[in-house]
Write a protein that holds these residues in place. Structure first.
Motif, short mmCIF file in Angstrom:
data_model
loop_
_atom_site.label_atom_id
_atom_site.label_comp_id
_atom_site.label_asym_id
_atom_site.label_seq_id
_atom_site.Cartn_x
_atom_site.Cartn_y
_atom_site.Cartn_z
N LEU A 178 17.14 23.29 -9.87
CA LEU A 178 18.14 22.30 -10.22
C LEU A 178 17.91 21.00 -9.44
O LEU A 178 18.04 19.90 -9.97
CB LEU A 178 19.53 22.88 -9.88
N GLY A 179 17.51 21.18 -8.18
CA GLY A 179 17.27 20.03 -7.31
C GLY A 179 16.17 19.13 -7.83
O GLY A 179 16.25 17.90 -7.72
N LEU A 180 15.15 19.72 -8.43
CA LEU A 180 14.07 18.91 -9.02
C LEU A 180 14.62 18.05 -10.16
O LEU A 180 14.26 16.88 -10.29
CB LEU A 180 12.95 19.83 -9.52
N VAL A 181 15.49 18.68 -10.97
CA VAL A 181 16.09 17.93 -12.07
C VAL A 181 16.99 16.81 -11.53
O VAL A 181 16.98 15.68 -12.03
CB VAL A 181 16.87 18.88 -13.01
N TYR A 182 17.76 17.12 -10.49
CA TYR A 182 18.62 16.10 -9.88
C TYR A 182 17.79 14.96 -9.30
O TYR A 182 18.20 13.80 -9.33
CB TYR A 182 19.50 16.72 -8.78
N THR A 183 16.62 15.31 -8.76
CA THR A 183 15.73 14.26 -8.25
C THR A 183 15.33 13.32 -9.37
O THR A 183 15.40 12.09 -9.24
CB THR A 183 14.46 14.89 -7.64
N LEU A 184 14.95 13.92 -10.51
CA LEU A 184 14.49 13.11 -11.63
C LEU A 184 15.59 12.16 -12.13
O LEU A 184 15.34 10.98 -12.37
CB LEU A 184 14.01 14.01 -12.77
N LEU A 236 17.78 5.27 -10.39
CA LEU A 236 18.82 4.57 -9.65
C LEU A 236 18.28 4.09 -8.32
O LEU A 236 18.52 2.96 -7.88
CB LEU A 236 19.99 5.54 -9.43
N SER A 237 17.52 4.96 -7.67
CA SER A 237 16.94 4.63 -6.37
C SER A 237 15.94 3.48 -6.50
O SER A 237 15.91 2.57 -5.67
CB SER A 237 16.26 5.89 -5.81
N LEU A 238 15.14 3.51 -7.56
CA LEU A 238 14.13 2.46 -7.76
C LEU A 238 14.78 1.10 -8.02
O LEU A 238 14.44 0.10 -7.39
CB LEU A 238 13.22 2.80 -8.94
N THR A 239 15.74 1.06 -8.95
CA THR A 239 16.33 -0.24 -9.31
C THR A 239 17.13 -0.81 -8.15
O THR A 239 17.10 -2.01 -7.90
CB THR A 239 17.21 -0.13 -10.56
N LEU A 240 17.81 0.07 -7.43
CA LEU A 240 18.61 -0.40 -6.30
C LEU A 240 17.70 -0.79 -5.14
O LEU A 240 17.85 -1.86 -4.54
CB LEU A 240 19.59 0.70 -5.87
N LEU A 296 24.95 10.20 -5.18
CA LEU A 296 24.94 11.07 -4.00
C LEU A 296 23.51 11.26 -3.48
O LEU A 296 23.25 11.13 -2.28
CB LEU A 296 25.57 12.41 -4.39
N VAL A 297 22.61 11.56 -4.40
CA VAL A 297 21.21 11.75 -4.00
C VAL A 297 20.66 10.46 -3.37
O VAL A 297 19.98 10.49 -2.34
CB VAL A 297 20.35 12.16 -5.21
N VAL A 298 21.01 9.32 -3.97
CA VAL A 298 20.50 8.04 -3.46
C VAL A 298 21.07 7.74 -2.07
O VAL A 298 20.36 7.31 -1.17
CB VAL A 298 20.84 6.90 -4.45
N VAL A 299 22.36 8.00 -1.90
CA VAL A 299 22.99 7.71 -0.61
C VAL A 299 22.41 8.60 0.48
O VAL A 299 22.13 8.15 1.59
CB VAL A 299 24.52 7.89 -0.70
N ILE A 300 22.19 9.87 0.14
CA ILE A 300 21.65 10.79 1.15
C ILE A 300 20.17 10.52 1.40
O ILE A 300 19.70 10.53 2.53
CB ILE A 300 21.88 12.26 0.71
N GLY A 301 19.42 10.25 0.34
CA GLY A 301 17.98 10.10 0.47
C GLY A 301 17.52 8.71 0.83
O GLY A 301 16.36 8.51 1.16
N ARG A 315 9.82 10.42 -1.90
CA ARG A 315 9.84 11.68 -1.14
C ARG A 315 11.24 11.97 -0.60
O ARG A 315 11.70 13.11 -0.64
CB ARG A 315 8.83 11.62 -0.01
N ASN A 316 11.90 10.94 -0.06
CA ASN A 316 13.25 11.16 0.44
C ASN A 316 14.21 11.50 -0.68
O ASN A 316 15.13 12.30 -0.50
CB ASN A 316 13.74 9.92 1.21
N THR A 317 14.02 10.86 -1.84
CA THR A 317 14.85 11.18 -2.98
C THR A 317 14.67 12.64 -3.37
O THR A 317 15.63 13.36 -3.68
CB THR A 317 14.51 10.27 -4.18
N LEU A 318 13.41 13.11 -3.32
CA LEU A 318 13.12 14.51 -3.64
C LEU A 318 13.84 15.44 -2.67
O LEU A 318 14.48 16.41 -3.08
CB LEU A 318 11.61 14.74 -3.60
N LEU A 319 13.75 15.13 -1.38
CA LEU A 319 14.42 15.97 -0.39
C LEU A 319 15.93 16.00 -0.64
O LEU A 319 16.55 17.07 -0.62
CB LEU A 319 14.14 15.45 1.03
N ALA A 320 16.50 14.84 -0.89
CA ALA A 320 17.95 14.77 -1.13
C ALA A 320 18.32 15.52 -2.40
O ALA A 320 19.33 16.23 -2.45
CB ALA A 320 18.40 13.31 -1.20
#
Lengths: 296, 263
Positions: free
Chosen positions: A20-26, A31-35, A233-238, A244-249
């Protein structure tokens, strides 16, 4: 006896959480890129994810295309949508304040959501592929096949994007632009054109993310807000822009969701996840702006 | 000979009376430029100057006199409200900064401008962005820069952000030199650097001068800058103030600096 059952449940939850985490990363990458790179808070991101789900639905119902193929088709289709959005809309508001961009993109969200309701109604949909209920059993752990495929597609895309950003000259230019926009322009980089590329890539990940989400969860035109919250949430944490950080988050959120649903009653899962968001924001102290300083 | 701007017709297009060049069009020039970030607060008011080919032109002035803004306008990072920028007689006022490098121009910006999370080598590759599609030319350009600055070759795999301030300055200079620019704009080259490094930076600028490159230098380090200068302009309150050849300024430096400290 009870402990062995709990243990296998826990391992099951861990495996599910990683998938599930891999899907959440995707679904969070865009969002992470544009921000991180463009400073654009794309609140319409989740409606693009939702459109990806409906692309998979239409291709399945009309042409009988498997969502795996739809995921491939979604890349150029959503890349183009992203380029058009950037050229026609974002590039005009990017120079204004971030608040203006936020409002404009909220407008995009409302329009896409409204159009989706007109086209597909608010009925909940599922992708009824032949393997929807299939599962593999490995060492006593059952893995749902659609979830495995979704995670594999997500992993491939995450790795491709990471390689692109790290190893190609275009990728390096994008990272340079994220780190110092003026210095990039001085070095001859057309940051406006690169922004088109970045928004195109971000939208492509959203589209594919929608396809793979639809393999796992039922969807309707209005439930995308959950994914927006998850992605933020993923972006704020990662932090921003670092794949790579996005993947971890993303993996962390997936694990927390599945593990806590084993340990606690279901209704606590959201509570725990949002608590994590609050704690992270408090610890980082500066919220989204705080993570911006570590772009890529 | 040093002259007051009042002696020169403002925006006349040829503030070049000193015979350093026969053609008023050669080099990089700004004519009658008015610029600012807000219409009620102009930073530059009808400023004209010329950076003559193969010479070092120094732009001096107290804090807030508009020196750095002049460089931003010259490089296209800020569009002037009126006036023109010309390179060898060709108007380039609205040419965006990313296209300036291809014209043979380069800017060394003030403060730290490396890409901190890229390696030194990657920073240089970005400097060679215009050659990007031609891998062999890019590799040759990088080798030329490594030959010129052997230290950069030693650091090539290091993250630029982890280097010291002086080392980062060298990376910035190296990155700029990948494109082998003819016309170089330099903004406050010594700000925030240790004195030893400052000397090395000015030695490098002296080398660029020997190589007959056209240099426009904006600097608070008045003595070091004037020592390198062929021609000097001063700005006050965003207007042309004094101008003249180096000789005319060397005797007056103390008085000049004192008058600026009173601002």
């Amino acid at each position: 006896m009870l402990t062995t059952i709990s243990l296998s449940l826990l391992v099951q939850a861990l495996v599910n959480g990683l998938l599930l985490g891999l899907v959440y990363t995707l679904i969070s990458l865009g969002l992470s890129l544009t921000l991180g790179i463009m400073g654009v808070v794309n609140v319409a991101h989740s409606t693009l994810i939702m459109l990806g789900s409906y692309l998979a639905l239409e291709l399945l119902q009309r042409l009988g295309l498997d969502p795996i193929i739809s995921a491939v088709i979604a890349v150029p289709v959503f890349f183009l949508i992203g380029v058009l959005l950037e050229r026609l809309l974002i590039s005009h508001v990017a120079r204004a304040s971030q608040t203006t961009g936020l409002l404009v993109l909220f407008g995009v969200l409302v329009v896409i959501e409204g159009a989706a309701i007109l086209r597909w109604t608010t009925d909940t949909q599922v992708l009824s592929v032949s393997y929807i209920n299939a599962s593999l059993t490995l060492a006593g752990i059952a893995i749902a096949v659609p979830r495995l495929i979704a995670a594999a597609i997500a992993l491939v895309l995450v790795l491709l994007l990471d390689t692109f950003l790290r190893s190609t000259l275009y990728g390096k230019a994008i990272r340079a632009m994220a780190q110092n926009r003026d210095a990039a322009r001085i070095s001859g980089i057309d940051t406006d054109r690169l922004s088109l590329l970045v928004f195109g890539l971000a939208t492509a990940t959203a589209g594919v993310g929608g396809v793979v989400l639809a393999m796992i969860f039922p969807f309707d035109p209005q439930d995308h807000y959950r994914w927006l919250a998850w992605a933020f949430l993923v972006v704020v944490i990662g932090g921003l822009g670092s794949i790579r950080n996005t993947l971890l988050a993303g993996l962390l959120i997936g694990l927390i969701e599945t593990v806590s649903s084993v340990l606690f009653p279901f209704q606590y899962v959201y509570f725990i996840v949002y608590l994590l968001l609050v704690v992270t924001l408090l610890v980082r102290g500066q919220g989204l702006a705080g993570s911006q300083s570590r772009a890529l | 000979m040093m002259r007051h701007a009042a002696d020169v017709p403002a925006g006349s297009g040829s503030p070049s009376p000193n015979g350093l060049t026969s053609s008023a069009n050669a080099g990089l020039s700004m004519r009658g430029v008015t610029a600012g970030y807000y219409s009620h607060d102009l930073v530059l008011n009808n400023v004209s100057l010329i950076a003559r080919p193969g010479k070092v032109t120094v732009l001096l002035g107290p804090n807030g006199s508009g020196k750095s803004t002049a460089l931003r306008v010259l490089y296209g990072l800020l569009r002037p409200r009126s006036g023109q920028i010309l390179l060898d007689g060709r108007e380039i006022t609205t040419v965006p900064p990313q296209r300036r490098l291809a014209l043979g121009m380069a800017l060394l910006p003030q403060g730290r401008s490396v890409f901190p999370e890229l390696t030194v080598q990657e920073n240089l590759e970005i400097g060679g962005w215009l050659l990007g599609r031609d891998r062999r030319r890019l590799a040759a350009a990088l080798e030329a820069v490594y030959a010129r600055y052997p230290l950069l070759k030693e650091w090539r795999q290091k993250q630029a952000g982890g280097l010291s301030g002086g080392q980062q300055r060298l990376v910035e200079i190296g990155r700029m030199m990948v494109a082998d620019p003819r016309v170089i704009l330099i903004d406050e080259p010594s700000v925030g650097l240790a004195p030893v490094i400052v000397d090395q930076v000015y030695e490098e600028i002296a080398r660029l001068k020997e190589e007959q490159r056209t240099i426009l230098l904006v600097d608070q380090n008045v003595r070091a800058a004037v020592a390198l200068a062929d021609y000097v302009y001063t700005l006050e309150y965003g207007r042309n103030n004094l101008e003249g050849e180096r000789g005319a300024f060397e005797d007056r430096l103390e008085a000049l600096i004192k008058s600026w400290l009173r601002f």
